[in-house]
Design an enzyme around this catalytic site. Sequence first.
Site, PDB file in Angstrom:
ATOM      1  N   ASP A  19       0.831  -1.211   0.000  1.00 30.61           N
ATOM      2  CA  ASP A  19       0.000   0.000   0.000  1.00 30.61           C
ATOM      3  C   ASP A  19       0.862   1.256   0.000  1.00 30.61           C
ATOM      4  OD1 ASP A  19      -2.306   1.474   0.044  1.00 30.61           O
ATOM      5  OD2 ASP A  19      -2.727   1.161   2.170  1.00 30.61           O
ATOM      6  N   ASN A  37     -10.801  -2.903  -6.018  1.00 30.40           N
ATOM      7  CA  ASN A  37     -10.029  -1.913  -6.775  1.00 30.40           C
ATOM      8  C   ASN A  37     -10.676  -1.502  -8.104  1.00 30.40           C
ATOM      9  OD1 ASN A  37      -6.747  -3.082  -5.653  1.00 30.40           O
ATOM     10  ND2 ASN A  37      -7.993  -1.399  -4.882  1.00 30.40           N
TER      11      ASN A  37
HETATM   12  C1  FPP Z   1      -2.066   0.154  -3.268  1.00 31.62           C
HETATM   13  O1  FPP Z   1      -1.559   1.465  -3.236  1.00 31.62           O
HETATM   14  C2  FPP Z   1      -1.535  -0.560  -4.393  1.00 31.62           C
HETATM   15  C3  FPP Z   1      -2.261  -1.151  -5.401  1.00 31.62           C
HETATM   16  C4  FPP Z   1      -3.726  -1.152  -5.469  1.00 31.62           C
HETATM   17  C5  FPP Z   1      -1.597  -1.801  -6.521  1.00 31.62           C
HETATM   18  C6  FPP Z   1      -0.439  -2.667  -6.174  1.00 31.62           C
HETATM   19  C7  FPP Z   1       0.357  -2.836  -7.391  1.00 31.62           C
HETATM   20  C8  FPP Z   1       1.696  -2.794  -7.461  1.00 31.62           C
HETATM   21  C9  FPP Z   1       2.619  -2.660  -6.316  1.00 31.62           C
HETATM   22  C10 FPP Z   1       2.372  -2.861  -8.750  1.00 31.62           C
HETATM   23  C11 FPP Z   1       2.388  -4.098  -9.494  1.00 31.62           C
HETATM   24  C12 FPP Z   1       2.555  -5.365  -8.798  1.00 31.62           C
HETATM   25  C13 FPP Z   1       2.936  -6.478  -9.448  1.00 31.62           C
HETATM   26  C14 FPP Z   1       2.960  -7.791  -8.781  1.00 31.62           C
HETATM   27  C15 FPP Z   1       3.340  -6.402 -10.836  1.00 31.62           C
HETATM   28  P1  FPP Z   1      -2.586   2.664  -3.339  1.00 31.62           P
HETATM   29  O2  FPP Z   1      -2.751   3.024  -4.760  1.00 31.62           O
HETATM   30  O3  FPP Z   1      -3.867   2.302  -2.643  1.00 31.62           O
HETATM   31  O4  FPP Z   1      -1.849   3.783  -2.556  1.00 31.62           O
HETATM   32  P2  FPP Z   1      -2.536   4.935  -1.722  1.00 31.62           P
HETATM   33  O5  FPP Z   1      -3.205   4.273  -0.554  1.00 31.62           O
HETATM   34  O6  FPP Z   1      -1.378   5.781  -1.331  1.00 31.62           O
HETATM   35  O7  FPP Z   1      -3.498   5.640  -2.605  1.00 31.62           O
END
Ligand code: FPP
Length: 238
Positions: free
Chosen positions: A16, A64
């Site tokens: 996250d 998501n």
């Molecule tokens: C949460 O951060 C992250 C995600 C919903 C996506 C996770 C994806 C990756 C780390 C990249 C790709 C992974 C692989 C395995 C290729 P957020 O967007 O919710 O962050 P925030 O809470 O700061 O908004």
Amino acid sequence: MVEADIPAQHVAIIMDGNGRWAQQRGKPRLFGHHAGAKRVREIVAACPSVGVKYLTVFAFSTENWKRTQTEVSGLMKLFRRYIMKESQNLMKDGVRVRFIGDRINLDEKLVGLMDELELLTADNNVVNLTIALNYGGRDEVTRAVQRLAHEVQKGRINATDVNAEVLSSFLDTHVLPDPDLVIRTSGEARISNFLLWQSAYAEYEFINTLWPDFTASEFRELVVSFGLRERRFGAVLV
Ligand code: FPP
């Protein structure tokens, strides 16, 4: 480096903080996801040094889809690129890749690449990387119960024989051990529907680092400190 007494065989991570990381730099959220994807490689590579055999990462949840269309399609493109670009590195590092989650709403091209990568890496056994994509714990249990109910209806399983072990065998994770340690980055102390059934006895670490800043050395420290803790699984140690 201090060796962990009891290694965490299976570590699961809620990655996250990509969005906030990008925002802090005045960049679009996808910039943070790209930086986050790079971190996955570094953490996978760190696993053998601390005895981690299974690593499961939460890449995209069933919730998501509520994000903007730009972010969702950008993430899907990133997953496709990741598979195409990383497959040789994963082979080189002996990583076996599996995907969990419902494939039904994912585009055909991505599902094809996921199948190919699972097949390509099927004989590797240095690290088992599981990527949760369109995954939700409640959704997984619901799909498992649907399949189990179908078996009962067909008379292949007796309703009275259904127990935790039988139900586990219908989960997406049926070939994986339960996670020992679940890490969530970015300061949020929630489990957000991740491995609900499997993490019943897991230890949790909620850390402030945003995922794109999470390093292999921080990962190793968490795993080592896990190994120094005492786990009772509900029993009293004498
Ligand atoms: C949460 O951060 C992250 C995600 C919903 C996506 C996770 C994806 C990756 C780390 C990249 C790709 C992974 C692989 C395995 C290729 P957020 O967007 O919710 O962050 P925030 O809470 O700061 O908004």
